[in-house]
Design a protein around this motif. Sequence first.
Motif, PDB file in Angstrom:
ATOM      1  N   ILE A   7      35.360  36.200  40.276  1.00 33.99           N
ATOM      2  CA  ILE A   7      34.402  36.121  41.368  1.00 33.99           C
ATOM      3  C   ILE A   7      34.704  37.270  42.319  1.00 33.99           C
ATOM      4  CG2 ILE A   7      33.586  34.813  43.375  1.00 33.99           C
ATOM      5  CD1 ILE A   7      34.216  32.271  41.913  1.00 33.99           C
ATOM      6  N   LEU A   8      33.664  37.994  42.666  1.00 32.52           N
ATOM      7  CA  LEU A   8      33.807  39.050  43.670  1.00 32.52           C
ATOM      8  C   LEU A   8      32.969  38.647  44.876  1.00 32.52           C
ATOM      9  CD1 LEU A   8      33.767  40.763  40.692  1.00 32.52           C
ATOM     10  CD2 LEU A   8      34.686  42.350  42.361  1.00 32.52           C
ATOM     11  N   ARG A   9      33.541  38.850  46.075  1.00 32.69           N
ATOM     12  CA  ARG A   9      32.872  38.442  47.308  1.00 32.69           C
ATOM     13  C   ARG A   9      32.836  39.598  48.298  1.00 32.69           C
ATOM     14  NH1 ARG A   9      35.884  33.819  46.057  1.00 32.69           N
ATOM     15  NH2 ARG A   9      34.574  32.004  45.708  1.00 32.69           N
ATOM     16  N   TRP A  69      33.935  44.821  47.849  1.00 34.14           N
ATOM     17  CA  TRP A  69      33.997  43.433  47.430  1.00 34.14           C
ATOM     18  C   TRP A  69      35.441  43.083  47.066  1.00 34.14           C
ATOM     19  CZ3 TRP A  69      29.318  40.560  45.530  1.00 34.14           C
ATOM     20  CH2 TRP A  69      28.121  41.186  45.939  1.00 34.14           C
ATOM     21  N   ILE A  70      35.809  41.836  47.288  1.00 32.68           N
ATOM     22  CA  ILE A  70      37.159  41.341  46.994  1.00 32.68           C
ATOM     23  C   ILE A  70      37.094  40.444  45.762  1.00 32.68           C
ATOM     24  CG2 ILE A  70      39.143  40.043  47.896  1.00 32.68           C
ATOM     25  CD1 ILE A  70      38.464  42.608  49.496  1.00 32.68           C
ATOM     26  N   ALA A  71      37.972  40.703  44.793  1.00 30.20           N
ATOM     27  CA  ALA A  71      38.000  39.933  43.546  1.00 30.20           C
ATOM     28  C   ALA A  71      38.993  38.782  43.644  1.00 30.20           C
ATOM     29  CB  ALA A  71      38.374  40.841  42.378  1.00 30.20           C
ATOM     30  N   SER A  72      38.640  37.668  43.010  1.00 38.71           N
ATOM     31  CA  SER A  72      39.552  36.534  42.913  1.00 38.71           C
ATOM     32  C   SER A  72      39.276  35.797  41.606  1.00 38.71           C
ATOM     33  CB  SER A  72      39.393  35.589  44.116  1.00 38.71           C
ATOM     34  OG  SER A  72      38.089  35.059  44.177  1.00 38.71           O
ATOM     35  N   ALA A  73      40.212  34.953  41.229  1.00 34.66           N
ATOM     36  CA  ALA A  73      40.065  34.184  39.997  1.00 34.66           C
ATOM     37  C   ALA A  73      38.905  33.205  40.137  1.00 34.66           C
ATOM     38  CB  ALA A  73      41.351  33.428  39.693  1.00 34.66           C
ATOM     39  N   CYS A  74      38.240  32.955  39.042  1.00 35.89           N
ATOM     40  CA  CYS A  74      37.139  31.999  39.006  1.00 35.89           C
ATOM     41  C   CYS A  74      37.726  30.638  38.634  1.00 35.89           C
ATOM     42  CB  CYS A  74      36.102  32.448  37.975  1.00 35.89           C
ATOM     43  SG  CYS A  74      34.586  31.482  37.997  1.00 35.89           S
TER      44      CYS A  74
END
Length: 152
Positions: free
Chosen positions: A147-149, A134-139
């Motif tokens: 947010i992880l996608r 999963w790739i993490a990014s700022a919410c």
Amino acid sequence: MRPAAPEDEPALDAFFGHVDAEDLRFRFLSAVRKVDHDQLKAMVTIDHDRTEHFLAFDPASGQIIATAMLAADQSFRRAEVAIAVHRDFKRMGISWTLLDHVAEFARWKGILTLESIESRDNHDAIDLERERGWIASACPGDPTSTILRMTL
């Protein structure tokens, strides 16, 4: 493991009594002390087309030891995932198994992207999801969450 059914409400209520307060906060992203009847009812009487709530059971006792929720958007392109594990069954690989099961189910449903909104303090979940690709990014608008996608 199987999808939740209306008759699972009492067992689900008992399960959440064995989830640590911090894990409840991580699961519901709020200061939940007890999962109330309306929340439980929503978990067991669901629209199986867009939402599924999986329950994992201990084969020895029959008690619920973990839950995984998958909720798809209206287009079935994206779905949110949330997992909770009984305090006595943590660190046994159950979250890994649930995450894999939910991903496989989402693929079967034709969902393209899974998302998980995590508290930035939930290092175990963030690490687990990153280990699974999963790739993490700022919410956006919430500096306390990540947010992880995962693209399926």
